[in-house]
Design a protein around this motif. Structure first.
Motif, PDB file in Angstrom:
ATOM      1  N   TRP A 177       0.820  -1.210   0.000  1.00 32.09           N
ATOM      2  CA  TRP A 177       0.000   0.000   0.000  1.00 32.09           C
ATOM      3  C   TRP A 177       0.855   1.261   0.000  1.00 32.09           C
ATOM      4  CZ3 TRP A 177      -4.456   1.292  -1.600  1.00 32.09           C
ATOM      5  CH2 TRP A 177      -5.008   2.518  -1.245  1.00 32.09           C
ATOM      6  N   ASP A 178       1.989   1.203   0.640  1.00 31.26           N
ATOM      7  CA  ASP A 178       2.895   2.345   0.632  1.00 31.26           C
ATOM      8  C   ASP A 178       3.304   2.682  -0.798  1.00 31.26           C
ATOM      9  OD1 ASP A 178       4.605   4.358   1.783  1.00 31.26           O
ATOM     10  OD2 ASP A 178       6.308   3.023   1.470  1.00 31.26           O
ATOM     11  N   ILE A 179       3.540   1.658  -1.603  1.00 23.38           N
ATOM     12  CA  ILE A 179       3.922   1.882  -2.996  1.00 23.38           C
ATOM     13  C   ILE A 179       2.740   2.412  -3.795  1.00 23.38           C
ATOM     14  CG2 ILE A 179       4.661   0.703  -5.110  1.00 23.38           C
ATOM     15  CD1 ILE A 179       6.292  -1.175  -3.207  1.00 23.38           C
ATOM     16  N   VAL A 180       1.554   1.845  -3.576  1.00 21.97           N
ATOM     17  CA  VAL A 180       0.353   2.326  -4.273  1.00 21.97           C
ATOM     18  C   VAL A 180       0.136   3.812  -3.986  1.00 21.97           C
ATOM     19  CG1 VAL A 180      -2.167   2.140  -4.419  1.00 21.97           C
ATOM     20  CG2 VAL A 180      -0.763   0.063  -4.342  1.00 21.97           C
ATOM     21  N   GLU A 181       0.260   4.193  -2.733  1.00 21.26           N
ATOM     22  CA  GLU A 181       0.073   5.609  -2.370  1.00 21.26           C
ATOM     23  C   GLU A 181       1.105   6.499  -3.040  1.00 21.26           C
ATOM     24  OE1 GLU A 181      -2.001   6.334   1.820  1.00 21.26           O
ATOM     25  OE2 GLU A 181      -0.027   5.390   2.021  1.00 21.26           O
ATOM     26  N   ARG A 182       2.339   6.048  -3.064  1.00 21.99           N
ATOM     27  CA  ARG A 182       3.400   6.887  -3.612  1.00 21.99           C
ATOM     28  C   ARG A 182       3.335   6.958  -5.141  1.00 21.99           C
ATOM     29  NH1 ARG A 182       9.130   6.065  -0.687  1.00 21.99           N
ATOM     30  NH2 ARG A 182       9.582   7.579  -2.329  1.00 21.99           N
ATOM     31  N   VAL A 183       2.895   5.907  -5.793  1.00 20.73           N
ATOM     32  CA  VAL A 183       2.708   5.960  -7.252  1.00 20.73           C
ATOM     33  C   VAL A 183       1.633   6.982  -7.584  1.00 20.73           C
ATOM     34  CG1 VAL A 183       1.895   4.654  -9.265  1.00 20.73           C
ATOM     35  CG2 VAL A 183       3.549   3.629  -7.688  1.00 20.73           C
ATOM     36  N   ASN A 184       0.535   6.942  -6.844  1.00 20.48           N
ATOM     37  CA  ASN A 184      -0.498   7.984  -6.921  1.00 20.48           C
ATOM     38  C   ASN A 184      -1.000   8.208  -8.351  1.00 20.48           C
ATOM     39  OD1 ASN A 184      -2.233   9.971  -5.920  1.00 20.48           O
ATOM     40  ND2 ASN A 184      -0.723  11.607  -6.166  1.00 20.48           N
ATOM     41  N   ARG A 185      -1.419   7.126  -8.977  1.00 23.04           N
ATOM     42  CA  ARG A 185      -2.034   7.203 -10.300  1.00 23.04           C
ATOM     43  C   ARG A 185      -3.437   6.602 -10.224  1.00 23.04           C
ATOM     44  NH1 ARG A 185       2.510   9.196 -10.573  1.00 23.04           N
ATOM     45  NH2 ARG A 185       3.839   9.299 -12.434  1.00 23.04           N
ATOM     46  N   PRO A 186      -4.400   7.142 -10.965  1.00 29.19           N
ATOM     47  CA  PRO A 186      -5.779   6.631 -10.866  1.00 29.19           C
ATOM     48  C   PRO A 186      -5.935   5.192 -11.349  1.00 29.19           C
ATOM     49  CG  PRO A 186      -5.563   8.150 -12.707  1.00 29.19           C
ATOM     50  CD  PRO A 186      -4.294   8.258 -11.923  1.00 29.19           C
ATOM     51  N   ASN A 187      -5.011   4.726 -12.171  1.00 31.95           N
ATOM     52  CA  ASN A 187      -5.104   3.377 -12.729  1.00 31.95           C
ATOM     53  C   ASN A 187      -4.170   2.389 -12.038  1.00 31.95           C
ATOM     54  OD1 ASN A 187      -2.781   4.623 -13.797  1.00 31.95           O
ATOM     55  ND2 ASN A 187      -2.795   3.291 -15.607  1.00 31.95           N
ATOM     56  N   PHE A 188      -3.628   2.770 -10.884  1.00 33.42           N
ATOM     57  CA  PHE A 188      -2.726   1.883 -10.163  1.00 33.42           C
ATOM     58  C   PHE A 188      -3.306   1.607  -8.784  1.00 33.42           C
ATOM     59  CE2 PHE A 188       1.020   0.577  -7.766  1.00 33.42           C
ATOM     60  CZ  PHE A 188       1.636  -0.285  -8.670  1.00 33.42           C
ATOM     61  N   GLY A 189      -3.759   0.359  -8.601  1.00 29.44           N
ATOM     62  CA  GLY A 189      -4.378  -0.031  -7.345  1.00 29.44           C
ATOM     63  C   GLY A 189      -3.827  -1.348  -6.856  1.00 29.44           C
ATOM     64  N   CYS A 190      -4.628  -2.052  -6.100  1.00 26.82           N
ATOM     65  CA  CYS A 190      -4.112  -3.257  -5.459  1.00 26.82           C
ATOM     66  C   CYS A 190      -5.141  -4.367  -5.412  1.00 26.82           C
ATOM     67  CB  CYS A 190      -3.636  -2.941  -4.049  1.00 26.82           C
ATOM     68  SG  CYS A 190      -4.974  -2.561  -2.882  1.00 26.82           S
ATOM     69  N   CYS A 191      -4.642  -5.544  -5.071  1.00 30.42           N
ATOM     70  CA  CYS A 191      -5.454  -6.710  -4.757  1.00 30.42           C
ATOM     71  C   CYS A 191      -5.212  -7.050  -3.289  1.00 30.42           C
ATOM     72  CB  CYS A 191      -5.056  -7.898  -5.643  1.00 30.42           C
ATOM     73  SG  CYS A 191      -5.728  -9.490  -5.090  1.00 30.42           S
TER      74      CYS A 191
END
Length: 339
Positions: free
Chosen positions: A175-189
């Motif tokens: 989640w730390d990486i998802v937050e830092r990428v901060n793109r609308p098309n980049f999420g997680c499972c």
């Protein structure tokens, strides 16, 4: 939207164990599944039967068309194409560029499959091959996200922590990486196995669990509710695993020297949720309750299973796994009062 049930193409038996893609998809549809995660390996298996083999991109295109046609026949959506392996943090930047070139092909494949999702599991190459530098990892992930935004329609990426990931082995690290990428098309499972399998369970331990397992899990779930933006959870995987009679250490039948114990355990011993009669013991219901009720997730719920049972060449293997998955989901819905 209400939760929709999906399953991975691997969950219904590996194609190379004699289980055809059509047979697997037919069983998924017959047992109430609405979608399927497509594994690139299954796509390659179909491509391998064509002149030129699996490595020919033209054959991969044809395989994707075949799979899409079968999914149409059995009224199945394609949830995602996965796994885009060994991408982030590569120290060899020439290898990194090769992955980028491969991704351009995947953009064409997902269009044919009629999905907008590509899953990237956390890198589990040896530490000497990948960096722990978070800035490099974020930069790599931002690169693919930006490439996805340039596609028409845009392609989304779903990042997943693995219980045996070299550096990204918890949802917090992911989640730390998802937050830092901060793109609308980049999420997680969010995957119940990979969450519990890292901080609650330990297949190499006599007890099968980590120290203070319940307390550690509760604290992690409390943080998840506070930190995770449910809009960035692109799908959820619900799966369990069996408690081993003996620790998975050297001498165990599933022990592989070059694999972390959790990886060997994952490849051989996953179960569908609620299969206590088969030895399921992970706190899946506790994690699922947090994800569905406290976090408020609604969307695709996939049952991703890896197991030695999938290698059974019996013609009933796919049917049995589809039945087990469907029954597991029915029990989970009842316990959690899901729509």
């Amino acid at each position: 939207m209400p939760n929709q049930l999906g399953i991975s193409s691997m969950s219904l038996g590996r194609a190379w164990a004699g289980h055809t893609m059509e047979g697997k998809l037919a069983q998924a549809s017959a047992h109430g599944f609405l979608g399927v995660e497509i594994f690139f390996e299954d796509l390659e298996h179909i491509a391998s039967s064509l002149s030129g083999g699996a490595s020919t991109f033209e054959n991969q295109i044809q395989a994707a068309k075949t799979i899409r046609g079968l999914c149409d026949k059995y009224n199945l959506a394609v949830i995602c194409l996965q796994p885009f392996l060994f991408y982030e943090g590569l120290k060899d930047r020439n290898e990194h560029e090769q992955r980028i070139q491969k991704l351009k092909n995947w953009f064409e494949l997902v269009k044919i499959l009629k999905t907008d999702l590509i899953q990237i599991p956390a890198n589990f190459l040896p530490a000497e091959a990948i960096t722990s530098d978070i800035d490099t990892i974020v930069q790599d992930m931002a690169k693919v996200a930006d490439m996805g935004l340039e596609q028409s329609p845009p392609v989304r990426f779903v990042y997943e922590n693995l219980a045996w990931g070299t550096y990204v082995d918890t949802w917090e690290a992911m989640w730390d990486i998802v937050e830092r990428v901060n793109r609308p098309n980049f999420g997680c499972c969010l995957d119940t196995f990979n969450i519990a399998g890292r901080i609650w369970a330990d297949p190499a331990s006599i007890s099968g669990t980590t120290p203070d397992a319940d307390e550690v899990l509760k604290a992690s779930m409390d943080r998840l509710v506070k930190r995770v933006d449910v809009r960035k959870v692109f799908y959820v995987q619900v799966v369990d695993a069996e408690r081993l009679e003996q620790p998975l250490i050297e001498g165990h039948e599933y022990y592989v020297p070059e694999q972390p114990p959790r990886m060997s355990w994952s490849r051989n011993c996953r179960l569908f949720a609620m299969e206590t009669e088969r030895g399921a013991y992970l706190p899946v219901i506790d994690i699922a309750r947090v994800i569905f009720h406290q976090l408020g997730y609604e969307g695709w719920v996939s049952l991703e299973l890896f197991s030695r049972t999938m290698a059974d060449p019996s013609p009933t293997t796919a049917k049995k796994h589809a039945q087990r998955g469907s029954e597991s989901w029915r029990k989970l819905k009842h316990l959690l009062n899901l729509k």
